[in-house]
Design a protein around this motif. Structure first.
Motif, short mmCIF file in Angstrom:
data_model
loop_
_atom_site.label_atom_id
_atom_site.label_comp_id
_atom_site.label_asym_id
_atom_site.label_seq_id
_atom_site.Cartn_x
_atom_site.Cartn_y
_atom_site.Cartn_z
N GLN A 39 6.26 5.50 0.11
CA GLN A 39 5.36 4.38 -0.13
C GLN A 39 7.00 4.39 -1.10
O GLN A 39 7.23 4.38 -2.14
CB GLN A 39 4.35 4.13 -0.61
CG GLN A 39 3.77 2.82 -0.65
CD GLN A 39 2.61 2.81 -1.30
OE1 GLN A 39 1.73 3.52 -1.76
NE2 GLN A 39 1.75 1.67 -0.68
N LYS A 43 6.40 -1.97 -1.13
CA LYS A 43 6.33 -2.06 0.54
C LYS A 43 5.14 -1.02 0.63
O LYS A 43 4.83 -0.30 0.08
CB LYS A 43 7.26 -0.87 0.40
CG LYS A 43 8.80 -1.75 0.94
CD LYS A 43 10.46 -1.02 1.20
CE LYS A 43 11.19 -2.26 1.46
NZ LYS A 43 12.11 -1.23 2.01
N GLU A 44 5.03 -1.46 2.49
CA GLU A 44 3.33 -0.30 2.64
C GLU A 44 4.09 0.88 3.41
O GLU A 44 5.61 1.32 3.12
CB GLU A 44 3.38 -1.35 3.82
CG GLU A 44 2.83 -2.17 3.38
CD GLU A 44 2.16 -2.37 5.11
OE1 GLU A 44 1.41 -3.73 5.14
OE2 GLU A 44 2.12 -1.96 6.38
N GLU A 46 4.61 4.29 5.26
CA GLU A 46 5.25 4.97 6.10
C GLU A 46 5.02 5.74 6.85
O GLU A 46 5.77 6.94 5.92
CB GLU A 46 6.40 4.13 6.25
CG GLU A 46 7.57 4.16 5.76
CD GLU A 46 8.89 3.71 6.09
OE1 GLU A 46 9.22 3.15 6.26
OE2 GLU A 46 9.61 4.00 5.17
N GLU A 88 17.46 4.43 -0.01
CA GLU A 88 17.09 3.49 0.64
C GLU A 88 15.33 4.37 0.95
O GLU A 88 14.30 3.84 1.47
CB GLU A 88 16.73 2.41 2.02
CG GLU A 88 17.80 3.31 2.92
CD GLU A 88 19.25 2.84 2.78
OE1 GLU A 88 19.40 2.40 1.12
OE2 GLU A 88 20.10 2.78 3.54
#
Length: 116
Positions: A39, A43-44, A46, A88
């Motif tokens: 996470q 953001k959610e 994932e 990222e």
């Protein structure tokens, strides 16, 4: 009680590698599918990678070719080898155990920061 304890996170430069570990206790490890989620801020959570009880694996597209999930049932531990890390990929990484009767457990998370 069930505990999942992640380790191995930290700060790494782009292109570097890290190996995350998740040590489980209080459950019959071999009966659980194990996964890594992450996470990032804002953001959610994932799914990153999952390994079944039998050892079959699947990966998020973002992880394919760079990350490898593995498990050692003799050590009650699941690993995530992360190579060619990118900014990222920065996130808190969580270990998840999913077992019979829809039982599910989470670790507390470990921070991975990819930055120069």
């Amino acid at each position: 009680q069930v505990q999942l304890v992640e380790s191995g996170g930290g700060l790494v430069q782009p292109g570097g590698s890290l190996r995350l570990s998740c040590s489980a206790s209080g459950l019959t490890f071999s009966r659980y599918a194990m996964s890594w989620y992450r996470q990032a801020p804002g953001k959610e959570r994932e799914l990153v990678a999952r390994i079944s009880r039998a050892g079959s694996t699947n990966y998020a597209d973002s992880a394919k070719g760079r990350f490898t999930i593995s498990r050692d049932d003799t050590k009650n531990t699941v690993y995530l080898q992360m190579n060619s890390l990118k900014p990222e990929d920065t996130a808190v990484y969580y270990c998840n155990a999913a077992g019979p009767l829809k039982l599910e457990f989470w670790g507390q998370g470990t921070q991975v920061t990819v930055s120069s």
